[in-house]
Enzyme design. Structure first.
Site, mmCIF file in Angstrom:
data_model
loop_
_atom_site.group_PDB
_atom_site.id
_atom_site.type_symbol
_atom_site.label_atom_id
_atom_site.label_comp_id
_atom_site.label_asym_id
_atom_site.label_seq_id
_atom_site.Cartn_x
_atom_site.Cartn_y
_atom_site.Cartn_z
ATOM 1 N N PHE C 117 -17.475 -57.674 7.621
ATOM 2 C CA PHE C 117 -18.835 -57.154 7.537
ATOM 3 C C PHE C 117 -19.619 -57.606 8.759
ATOM 4 O O PHE C 117 -19.286 -58.619 9.374
ATOM 5 C CB PHE C 117 -19.518 -57.661 6.257
ATOM 6 C CG PHE C 117 -20.059 -56.560 5.390
ATOM 7 C CD1 PHE C 117 -19.194 -55.703 4.739
ATOM 8 C CD2 PHE C 117 -21.426 -56.359 5.247
ATOM 9 C CE1 PHE C 117 -19.688 -54.679 3.941
ATOM 10 C CE2 PHE C 117 -21.923 -55.336 4.450
ATOM 11 C CZ PHE C 117 -21.056 -54.496 3.798
ATOM 12 N N GLN C 231 -35.663 -55.004 7.373
ATOM 13 C CA GLN C 231 -34.382 -54.629 7.971
ATOM 14 C C GLN C 231 -34.187 -53.118 8.017
ATOM 15 O O GLN C 231 -34.323 -52.428 7.010
ATOM 16 C CB GLN C 231 -33.235 -55.245 7.172
ATOM 17 C CG GLN C 231 -31.870 -54.895 7.739
ATOM 18 C CD GLN C 231 -30.788 -55.790 7.171
ATOM 19 O OE1 GLN C 231 -30.375 -55.617 6.022
ATOM 20 N NE2 GLN C 231 -30.359 -56.757 7.949
ATOM 21 N N HIS C 233 -31.417 -50.343 8.543
ATOM 22 C CA HIS C 233 -29.965 -50.191 8.514
ATOM 23 C C HIS C 233 -29.596 -49.095 9.503
ATOM 24 O O HIS C 233 -30.187 -48.022 9.484
ATOM 25 C CB HIS C 233 -29.491 -49.815 7.109
ATOM 26 C CG HIS C 233 -28.024 -50.052 6.916
ATOM 27 N ND1 HIS C 233 -27.066 -49.356 7.600
ATOM 28 C CD2 HIS C 233 -27.350 -50.935 6.130
ATOM 29 C CE1 HIS C 233 -25.868 -49.790 7.231
ATOM 30 N NE2 HIS C 233 -26.012 -50.754 6.346
ATOM 31 N N HIS C 348 -34.127 -50.594 4.989
ATOM 32 C CA HIS C 348 -33.064 -50.923 4.040
ATOM 33 C C HIS C 348 -33.426 -52.102 3.145
ATOM 34 O O HIS C 348 -33.155 -52.083 1.953
ATOM 35 C CB HIS C 348 -31.816 -51.251 4.849
ATOM 36 C CG HIS C 348 -30.601 -51.518 4.008
ATOM 37 N ND1 HIS C 348 -30.159 -50.626 3.060
ATOM 38 C CD2 HIS C 348 -29.722 -52.543 3.986
ATOM 39 C CE1 HIS C 348 -29.073 -51.104 2.491
ATOM 40 N NE2 HIS C 348 -28.788 -52.272 3.025
ATOM 41 N N ARG C 383 -31.264 -60.340 7.560
ATOM 42 C CA ARG C 383 -30.261 -60.626 6.542
ATOM 43 C C ARG C 383 -28.903 -60.125 7.007
ATOM 44 O O ARG C 383 -28.809 -59.046 7.584
ATOM 45 C CB ARG C 383 -30.625 -59.913 5.257
ATOM 46 C CG ARG C 383 -29.507 -59.849 4.255
ATOM 47 C CD ARG C 383 -29.885 -59.048 3.036
ATOM 48 N NE ARG C 383 -29.807 -57.615 3.270
ATOM 49 C CZ ARG C 383 -28.828 -56.838 2.791
ATOM 50 N NH1 ARG C 383 -27.862 -57.358 2.087
ATOM 51 N NH2 ARG C 383 -28.841 -55.540 3.016
HETATM 52 C C1 LIG Z 1 -28.347 -48.526 -0.482
HETATM 53 C C2 LIG Z 1 -28.267 -50.002 -0.506
HETATM 54 C C3 LIG Z 1 -27.066 -50.631 -0.235
HETATM 55 C C4 LIG Z 1 -26.960 -52.017 -0.249
HETATM 56 N N1 LIG Z 1 -25.750 -52.583 0.007
HETATM 57 C C5 LIG Z 1 -25.629 -53.930 -0.067
HETATM 58 C C6 LIG Z 1 -24.374 -54.547 0.135
HETATM 59 O O1 LIG Z 1 -23.370 -53.899 0.371
HETATM 60 N N2 LIG Z 1 -24.296 -55.879 0.047
HETATM 61 C C7 LIG Z 1 -25.388 -56.637 -0.244
HETATM 62 O O2 LIG Z 1 -25.231 -57.844 -0.353
HETATM 63 N N3 LIG Z 1 -26.588 -56.075 -0.448
HETATM 64 C C8 LIG Z 1 -26.731 -54.738 -0.352
HETATM 65 N N4 LIG Z 1 -27.967 -54.164 -0.553
HETATM 66 C C9 LIG Z 1 -29.085 -54.998 -0.932
HETATM 67 C C10 LIG Z 1 -29.004 -55.350 -2.413
HETATM 68 O O3 LIG Z 1 -28.471 -54.276 -3.127
HETATM 69 C C11 LIG Z 1 -30.350 -55.652 -2.990
HETATM 70 O O4 LIG Z 1 -30.947 -56.619 -2.248
HETATM 71 C C12 LIG Z 1 -30.214 -56.148 -4.416
HETATM 72 O O5 LIG Z 1 -29.524 -55.237 -5.180
HETATM 73 C C13 LIG Z 1 -31.553 -56.398 -5.023
HETATM 74 O O6 LIG Z 1 -31.365 -56.704 -6.389
HETATM 75 P P1 LIG Z 1 -32.561 -57.155 -7.285
HETATM 76 O O7 LIG Z 1 -31.974 -57.624 -8.548
HETATM 77 O O8 LIG Z 1 -33.387 -58.094 -6.518
HETATM 78 O O9 LIG Z 1 -33.441 -55.850 -7.499
HETATM 79 P P2 LIG Z 1 -33.134 -54.390 -8.052
HETATM 80 O O10 LIG Z 1 -31.715 -54.151 -8.323
HETATM 81 O O11 LIG Z 1 -33.832 -53.467 -7.156
HETATM 82 O O12 LIG Z 1 -33.819 -54.405 -9.455
HETATM 83 C C14 LIG Z 1 -35.194 -54.403 -9.626
HETATM 84 C C15 LIG Z 1 -35.485 -54.419 -11.082
HETATM 85 O O13 LIG Z 1 -36.845 -54.685 -11.299
HETATM 86 C C16 LIG Z 1 -37.380 -53.773 -12.206
HETATM 87 N N5 LIG Z 1 -38.797 -53.619 -11.914
HETATM 88 C C17 LIG Z 1 -39.354 -53.385 -10.713
HETATM 89 N N6 LIG Z 1 -40.676 -53.309 -10.842
HETATM 90 C C18 LIG Z 1 -40.968 -53.487 -12.150
HETATM 91 C C19 LIG Z 1 -42.171 -53.502 -12.905
HETATM 92 N N7 LIG Z 1 -43.355 -53.314 -12.348
HETATM 93 N N8 LIG Z 1 -42.080 -53.698 -14.239
HETATM 94 C C20 LIG Z 1 -40.884 -53.882 -14.825
HETATM 95 N N9 LIG Z 1 -39.741 -53.877 -14.153
HETATM 96 C C21 LIG Z 1 -39.774 -53.684 -12.824
HETATM 97 C C22 LIG Z 1 -36.583 -52.536 -12.025
HETATM 98 O O14 LIG Z 1 -36.613 -51.758 -13.179
HETATM 99 C C23 LIG Z 1 -35.221 -53.113 -11.770
HETATM 100 O O15 LIG Z 1 -34.570 -53.357 -12.991
HETATM 101 C C24 LIG Z 1 -28.092 -52.784 -0.524
HETATM 102 C C25 LIG Z 1 -29.302 -52.165 -0.791
HETATM 103 C C26 LIG Z 1 -29.403 -50.790 -0.772
HETATM 104 C C27 LIG Z 1 -30.707 -50.151 -1.027
#
Ligand SMILES: Cc1cc2nc3c(=O)[nH]c(=O)nc-3n(C[C@H](O)[C@H](O)[C@H](O)COP(=O)(O)OP(=O)(O)OC[C@H]3O[C@@H](n4cnc5c(N)ncnc54)[C@H](O)[C@@H]3O)c2cc1C
Ligand code: SF4
Ligand code: F3S
Ligand code: FES
Lengths: 119, 146, 571, 248
Positions: C117, C231, C233, C348, C383
């Site tokens: 990666f 960031q 992408h 991203h 990141r």
């Molecule tokens: C397309 C893409 C590809 C990626 N690929 C990679 C990768 O290969 N490797 C890597 O390490 N990282 C990757 N990332 C980054 C990584 O996926 C994210 O940083 C990570 O998934 C974030 O997870 P999280 O649990 O913080 O938030 P999220 O998965 O975004 O979850 C947010 C949660 O909060 C809830 N929420 C938000 N606001 C509210 C509110 N007001 N009230 C109630 N609930 C709320 C939502 O419903 C959701 O359940 C990628 C990101 C993207 C967008």
């Protein structure tokens, strides 16, 4: 009744499945020869004459095949018709429809057993 | 256009906090488009039930002696019965064709250490058995052998 | 107004939130956890992560290498104590996920496979084909269903943090289904609401990534940290911004300009021999420069360059990158086996977020944050790909355990205070719902906000464009107060939710622009045309951005160094 | 660019106001590369802010945007608009109660889903210190495609049994339970097979195969359901001769 149907479901499904599989394999030539070619006079007259038919049917393998030919399509038919009834008429009547159909298949199978023993 | 489904279809056991509109069946169900083949498949249940009963009658007649057997054979010779069997024959072929296509993927990927052969092999084997058994059985029934 | 009580509230059902919930349930089976999410947890945007999750697993790799790669990737703005803890816990977390059923891709001998990666010196990224986030999220969610003590509030939108006596006491949550507002009370709250990329016009982020948690904390008086670091992408699809995973380059893909040149190899963009495997910020800048030099391709939705996978062959693409193929076919009509994929840099990930310490704790007692919404200072100014999924697990778990400890040691808030604050919030929401037809149009404000961010806070920034962005955003904030909404219905009012989200995005956008303005240097993802070099003398600190009715207030916080002193970042 | 006008006939239902669902028509200009969801988003932003539907990822992976488009269950963010004529009908997924407009009641599925115990069940949990399980690529391949389900519910909208058999666990839930049964790390077969034979039995499926036809992720739930029948049957037969064991 619901509980009972759930309980017997695996075995019914097994018989149904064999009805589709073995039933289809056996029925193809059965329907063709006994149901169509013979009545149309397209097979030799003595082929299904009483003597020969009885000799074939009373052979142990013959008996088995005949039992399969009776019972398996009955279960296939009963199970499929039950599903059809649910898909068209809804679930409410299943408590009546299913026992009647499965009862018919079970009785038919028993009668079949009796019939081949009688041969 | 669409027909209502069972009012409880996919409903949670405790109703949600607001009123919902009742579930509808897919537009084409149960006769149209994608459902036709499935509904016909189910409808062959009639045919199989009938064929099972006819087979029962046949064996019963055979067990009843020469006269009852001839009587049974004569009953099959009516145009009506021949038509029924013609329809049945088509149904049976339809069931085989549809089912043998769906059969392989319904097999578990393995039972203990044993894995089923790939789908095309299973289908080929099913057809081989179907055709082989039919030819053999037909030959026996038609007096060709045994 | 109904008040529900729990021990700990987790806001967000993505990787971070679910991991926190499981950690609490494992630590104390009698603890009562509320998992509040505005979408069913498996819809969380973690689902879209494609490439992988990093953790040292191979005998030829070391924790030290992982830590140094991360420090260097962060352009020395990462806190090294946090990074050290992260690399130590990473493998443990991914192993746990394996035990819970995650279908990691495997080597022939049955061990877990790893891939290369960007910015990682060796193959240390665990993957499950190219649907890593999807599999991790569904595994976590399905595993979490085992625990009866995790009480889910699905499709509840958290609108406000309730603060009393200097500590967080709970949240107000809008039941989207019924339109009713609830007070959910607890002795600790963990924000796991993900990032806010939706504020930008072209982003890999889904519609739900609106920076809600950041805005909630910000409005409750907790500063946001390092918000200027956004960031980009390098390989997003034009128009939709849909991500083509970095694993496409990890598996050997090339980036080419209009002339078919592999410019990352041909010209010096700082990525050295790593070429396509260089870090994201550098490749994004290289692409922008190529396009500005006239070597990009022109399309309906702006200029782009090409990602070339054709030399990998169909078998390899199907085995390792099937989802990339599906996405390219569906969204740009290109089969990567035979044709090159159009790509451009798109927003991203937000390195910045709610300011938390190594325990995930904020300055507000009882309030914690984890995942993308937090800035635990692991990612610094940039990141590394595949670090953030693991970050969600490591710090989701830790903040869960710490929040539980805190909750055990504190007492319940008074019902009256909660009710009263809830009633005030309820009045605000009621006033917003379906108010004033003919006011400012939501779509217009949203588009103008996105445009202001793109112009001011894009891959390249400079004084004048940043000042302009700050001005434009402040003005939009004013116009937002005059928003016109049509939908007066209570049931599943998505327009109301979108309006609340827009307000949150405006907070995030202002924090980004106002944090970027005073940082007169180029570091990681923050590249100033007018200050092209890193300046450790004056800017080796974290930016803090605090809410103030008069506009964001900017402050500083020292960086925790340790083993490694800043050095030039070269690959 | 090749703009084109299309009329969208969209089902509307607001329980606060309407007794039963109605439809409303929107005529808008669409772009050739749009998906059906792009049209809905355009309508929501520029024509009618009151239209309610779910979506998020717009890349066919979050599973929230399933609807009936011209009578077929579709993932609207993946559904190419140019394949349709001048009029496009958009309705909520069939076989589900409707909460509002295009939003279906999802909790019924969640209950069914939970019942199949979609998590690893083992007699004894493996300790983290022992590292990962060994699982060969072939063992992974046994269940991998069944783990690709995004819970989009298109299969439920297509299944003729779901329409009439409210208890039926249904394609996706069974596929996900079966996925764990096939996982070499799991020992919960017995417990899940009991569920498979209980209320909502897998045997209710009449192998219409339409679930697999409409699945946007090639999960092939029909295969899973019918494999599960064989599993449930064998397990039942085994239960007749051997005493029951295994984790619950
Ligand atoms: C397309 C893409 C590809 C990626 N690929 C990679 C990768 O290969 N490797 C890597 O390490 N990282 C990757 N990332 C980054 C990584 O996926 C994210 O940083 C990570 O998934 C974030 O997870 P999280 O649990 O913080 O938030 P999220 O998965 O975004 O979850 C947010 C949660 O909060 C809830 N929420 C938000 N606001 C509210 C509110 N007001 N009230 C109630 N609930 C709320 C939502 O419903 C959701 O359940 C990628 C990101 C993207 C967008
Ligand atoms: S099996 Fe396919 S159609 Fe059914 S919910 Fe899963 S992904 Fe959707
Ligand atoms: S459509 Fe329904 S009937 Fe069975 S094969 Fe699929 S679950
Ligand atoms: S919007 Fe996520 S699947 Fe369509």
């Amino acid at each position: 009744m619901h509980r009972f149907l759930l309980r017997i479901e695996p075995i019914v499904w097994l018989l149904f499945g064999q009805g589709v599989l073995i039933g289809t394999i056996l029925l193809t030539s059965w329907v063709l020869v006994v149901g169509m070619l013979e009545p149309l006079g397209l097979v030799p007259a003595d082929a299904l004459a009483y003597e020969r038919a009885l000799r074939l049917g009373a052979h142990p393998i013959g008996r088995l095949v005949l039992l399969a030919l009776i019972a398996l399509p009955l279960w296939k038919g009963a199970h499929h018709l039950r599903h059809l009834a649910i898909e068209f008429g809804g679930h409410a009547r299943d408590a009546v429809v299913a026992p009647v159909l499965y009862g018919l298949a079970a009785l038919g199978s028993l009668a079949g057993l009796f019939a081949i023993i009688r041969l | 256009m669409s027909v209502p489904a069972h009012p409880q279809a996919m409903a949670p056991s405790r109703p949600g906090r607001t009123r919902t509109a009742p579930p509808q069946r897919p537009d084409q169900a149960p006769f149209g488009g994608r459902y036709r083949s499935h509904t016909l498949f189910g409808a062959t249940g009639f045919v199989y039930l009938l064929l099972g009963l006819l087979a029962l009658e046949a064996v019963w007649a055979l067990g009843g002696g020469s006269a009852s057997w001839s009587g049974f054979q004569a009953s099959l010779a009516s145009p009506f019965m021949i038509a029924i069997h013609a329809i049945s024959f088509v149904s049976v072929i339809f069931v085989g064709v549809r089912f043998f296509r769906l059969f392989p993927k319904a097999q578990p990927p393995r039972l203990g250490p044993v894995r089923p052969p790939p789908a095309p092999v299973i289908i080929a084997a099913l057809y081989a058995v179907w055709i082989g058994a039919s030819v053999l059985f037909a030959a026996i029934l038609a007096g060709g052998i045994l | 107004m109904e008040v529900r009580r729990h021990d700990v509230i987790i806001v967000g059902g993505g990787a971070a939130g679910l991991r926190a919930a499981v950690a609490i349930a494992d630590a104390d089976p009698s603890a009562d956890v509320a998992l509040v999410s505005k979408v069913y947890p498996m819809r969380s945007h973690t689902v879209s992560a494609e490439g992988g999750a990093a953790a040292v697993a191979r005998p030829d790799d070391s924790l030290e290498d992982h830590a140094f790669d991360t420090v260097k990737g962060s352009d020395f703005l990462g806190d090294q104590d946090v990074i050290q803890y992260f690399v130590e816990q990473a493998a443990r977390e991914l192993i746990l996920l394996e035990h819970w059923g995650c279908p990691w891709s495997r080597n022939e001998d049955g061990t877990v496979a790893t891939r290369a990666f960007g910015g990682m010196t060796t193959k240390r990224t665990w993957f499950a084909r190219d649907k890593v986030g999807f599999h991790m999220l569904h595994t976590l969610f399905q595993h979490s269903m085992r625990y009866a003590q995790i009480r889910r509030y699905d499709e509840y939108f958290v609108t406000k943090l309730l603060v009393d006596g200097g500590a967080v006491r709970g949240v107000t949550a809008l039941d989207v289904r019924s339109g009713e507002l609830f007070v959910i009370a607890a002795r600790a709250v963990i924000l796991c609401t993900g990032g806010g990329g939706r504020a930008f016009p072209f982003t890999t982020n889904g519609n739900i990534k609106t920076g809600d948690g950041m805005a909630l904390a910000y409005r409750a008086g907790v500063p946001l940290k390092d918000m200027e670091f956004v960031q980009y992408h390098p390989t997003g699809l034009p128009r939709t911004g849909i991500l083509i995973t970095e694993a496409a380059r990890g598996e050997g893909g090339y980036v080419r300009n209009a002339d078919g040149e592999r410019f990352l190899v041909e010209r010096d963009y700082g990525v050295g021999t790593k070429a396509e495997l260089g870090p994201r910020d550098m490749i994004s800048r290289a692409i922008v420069q190529e396009i500005e030099a006239g070597r990009g391709l022109k399309g309906t939705y702006g200029e782009y360059v090409h990602l070339d996978l054709t030399h990998l062959g169909e078998a390899h693409i199907e085995a390792k990158l099937p989802f990339v193929r599906e996405l390219a076919r569906t969204y740009v009509g290109v089969d990567p086996v035979h044709e090159m994929i159009p790509i451009r840099p798109v927003v991203h990930y937000m390195m910045g977020g709610v300011d938390v310490d190594i325990d995930g704790a904020t300055d507000l007692p009882g309030l914690y944050a984890a995942g993308e919404t937090a800035s635990i200072s692991m990612n610094g100014a940039n990141r590394l790909g595949s670090n953030s999924l693991t970050e969600c697990l490591v710090f989701g778990a830790r903040s869960g355990e710490k929040a539980l400890e805190f909750a055990r040691g504190s007492s319940d808030a008074s019902e009256d205070v909660l009710r009263q604050q809830g009633a005030e919030e309820g009045a605000r929401i009621d006033a917003l719902r379906g108010k004033r037809k003919g006011g400012e149009k939501m779509a217009v404000i949203r588009e103008q906000m996105a445009a202001a961010l793109e112009r001011g806070c894009g891959v390249y920034r400079e004084e004048s464009s940043l000042e302009e962005a700050c001005r434009a955003l402040a003005q939009l904030r004013g116009r937002y107060a005059d928003l016109g909404l049509e939908d007066a219905s209570r049931v599943f009012n998505t327009e109301l939710v979108a309006a609340l989200e827009l307000g949150n995005m405006l907070d995030v956008a202002e924090a980004v622009a106002n944090s970027a303005l005073p940082r007169k240097e180029s570091r990681g993802a923050h590249t100033r045309k007018d200050y092209p070099h890193r300046d450790d003398q004056n800017f080796l600190y974290h930016t803090l951005c605090s809410f103030d009715p008069g506009g964001p207030r900017i402050g500083k916080k020292p960086v925790t160094l340790g083993r490694w002193e800043p050095q030039e970042r070269k690959y | 660019m090749g703009e084109q006008k299309k009329t969208f006939v969209v089902t509307r239902f607001d329980p606060d106001r309407d007794d039963a669902p109605t439809t409303r028509e929107y005529e808008i200009a669409v772009q050739p590369d749009w998906k059906t969801l792009d049209a809905l988003n355009f309508i929501k932003d520029h024509v009618d802010g009151t239209l309610a539907y779910r979506w998020s990822c717009r890349m066919a992976v979050c599973g929230s945007c399933g609807m009936m488009v011209n009578g077929e269950p579709r993932l609207t963010c993946k559904d190419v608009l140019s394949q349709y004529g001048d009029t496009v009908h958009i309705a909520p997924l069939a076989n589900f109660p409707v909460v509002r407009d295009l939003v279906i009641e999802f909790d019924g599925f969640m209950e069914k889903f939970e019942r199949v115990k979609p998590w690893i069940l083992r007699a004894k949990e493996k300790a983290v210190e022992e590292g990962t399980h060994r699982q060969s690529p072939e063992q992974l391949a046994d269940f991998q495609h069944f783990s690709m389900c995004i819970n989009c519910m298109l299969c439920y909208a297509a299944c003729p049994v779901v329409s009439n058999e409210p208890a039926f666990l249904g394609p996706a839930a069974i596929a996900l339970g079966h996925r764990y049964n096939l996982d070499s790390r799991d020992e919960g077969n017995g417990a899940r097979n009991q569920v498979f034979r209980g209320d909502g039995t897998v045997f209710s499926c009449s192998y219409a195969n339409e679930c697999s036809e409409v699945c946007p992720k090639k999960v092939d739930p029909a295969a899973a359901v019918n494999q599960a029948k064989i599993g449930a049957l064998l397990d039942w037969a085994k239960g007749l001769v051997l005493p029951r064991g295994g984790p619950e």
